[in-house]
Design a protein around this motif. Structure first.
Motif, PDB file in Angstrom:
ATOM      1  N   GLU A   1      54.807  43.498  35.708  1.00 53.41           N
ATOM      2  CA  GLU A   1      53.625  44.348  35.586  1.00 53.41           C
ATOM      3  C   GLU A   1      53.687  45.063  34.241  1.00 53.41           C
TER       4      GLU A   1
ATOM      5  N   SER B   1      41.487  40.519  35.664  1.00 51.35           N
ATOM      6  CA  SER B   1      41.286  39.911  36.980  1.00 51.35           C
ATOM      7  C   SER B   1      41.320  41.027  38.016  1.00 51.35           C
ATOM      8  N   TRP B   2      40.949  40.725  39.255  1.00 54.12           N
ATOM      9  CA  TRP B   2      40.996  41.747  40.300  1.00 54.12           C
ATOM     10  C   TRP B   2      42.416  42.243  40.500  1.00 54.12           C
ATOM     11  N   ARG B   3      43.387  41.363  40.389  1.00 51.00           N
ATOM     12  CA  ARG B   3      44.785  41.751  40.582  1.00 51.00           C
ATOM     13  C   ARG B   3      45.257  42.629  39.422  1.00 51.00           C
ATOM     14  N   GLU B   4      44.890  42.245  38.201  1.00 50.61           N
ATOM     15  CA  GLU B   4      45.238  43.068  37.038  1.00 50.61           C
ATOM     16  C   GLU B   4      44.577  44.437  37.126  1.00 50.61           C
TER      17      GLU B   4
ATOM     18  N   GLU C   1      43.967  46.141  39.868  1.00 54.26           N
ATOM     19  CA  GLU C   1      44.776  46.940  40.785  1.00 54.26           C
ATOM     20  C   GLU C   1      46.008  47.497  40.072  1.00 54.26           C
ATOM     21  N   HIS C   2      46.666  46.678  39.281  1.00 49.66           N
ATOM     22  CA  HIS C   2      47.842  47.136  38.530  1.00 49.66           C
ATOM     23  C   HIS C   2      47.449  48.155  37.455  1.00 49.66           C
TER      24      HIS C   2
ATOM     25  N   GLY D   1      47.710  45.544  47.247  1.00 49.28           N
ATOM     26  CA  GLY D   1      46.492  44.772  47.408  1.00 49.28           C
ATOM     27  C   GLY D   1      46.732  43.310  47.715  1.00 49.28           C
ATOM     28  N   GLY D   2      45.713  42.715  48.298  1.00 51.81           N
ATOM     29  CA  GLY D   2      45.760  41.317  48.684  1.00 51.81           C
ATOM     30  C   GLY D   2      45.345  41.170  50.132  1.00 51.81           C
TER      31      GLY D   2
ATOM     32  N   ASP E   1      45.866  43.864  53.319  1.00 49.50           N
ATOM     33  CA  ASP E   1      46.231  45.198  52.830  1.00 49.50           C
ATOM     34  C   ASP E   1      45.558  46.318  53.608  1.00 49.50           C
TER      35      ASP E   1
ATOM     36  N   ASP F   1      44.791  49.182  48.278  1.00 45.02           N
ATOM     37  CA  ASP F   1      45.284  48.372  47.174  1.00 45.02           C
ATOM     38  C   ASP F   1      46.390  49.079  46.412  1.00 45.02           C
TER      39      ASP F   1
END
Length: 189
Positions: free
Chosen positions: A31, A47-50, A52-53, A71-72, A75, A79
């Motif tokens: 991360e 991205s959606w994951r990025e 969240e981070h 998240g994912g 969850d 998130d």
């Protein structure tokens, strides 16, 4: 005895270096620790994951402890979880939608259904890269959820601490002139 101690040490080393050992509150080694997205355009490119981070990194920047990205699938609406500097439990739902979209009330209902009871939040935040629909915003206000819409996200991203946004996020999405400029920019009626 020495063989057992050596085997235990080797197992712990392996777990740590293969990311299978939980690291509560510490960033994942892959991360990014620095905030990479300096503008909302850069946040939009994540991205959606990025995203969240990125929200987790904003929490760390603002002094939150025990920051975990959860998240994912499965969850249950959380998130990011963290502890605010004053000790309150923070639960954040993140939605990375296109700027011209709205967060629908169904998304808010799902988060509302788990934030307080399941996650035992003291502070619940719904952070989105777009505005909230009227019904979603009304639910957030009625149930003490801080709605961090696109404009507040821009403030948070540019250095305003989350604690300063908590009260503002319950106040709506700006005056009529602001909403008109937004519609003109994104072509929504």
């Amino acid at each position: 005895m020495a063989a057992a101690t050596g085997a235990s040490a080797t197992a712990l080393w392996w777990l740590h270096h293969t990311d299978r050992l939980p690291r509560r509150g510490k960033p994942h080694p892959h991360e990014p620790t620095a905030l990479r997205a300096a503008s909302l355009a850069e946040v939009d490119a994540l991205s959606w994951r990025e995203f969240e981070h990125h929200v987790a990194a904003l929490c760390r920047r603002d002094g939150c402890r025990d920051v975990v990205v959860t998240g994912g699938a499965g969850d249950l609406g959380a998130d990011v979880t963290a502890t605010l500097p004053d000790g309150r439990r923070l639960v954040i739902q993140c939605k990375h939608y296109a700027p011209h979209r709205y967060v629908p009330s169904g998304d808010m209902q799902k988060f509302l259904g788990t934030a307080w009871l399941h996650h035992r939040a003291d502070v619940a935040v719904f952070a989105a890269t777009c505005p909230f629909g009227k019904a979603a915003l009304a639910l957030a206000a009625e149930h003490r959820i801080t709605a961090v819409h696109r404009d507040l996200l821009g403030l948070w991203n540019s250095g305003t601490p989350l604690t300063a946004l908590l009260a503002v996020g319950r106040a709506g999405q700006g005056d009529a002139a602001h909403r008109r400029r937004w519609r003109e920019t994104y072509g929504r009626g």
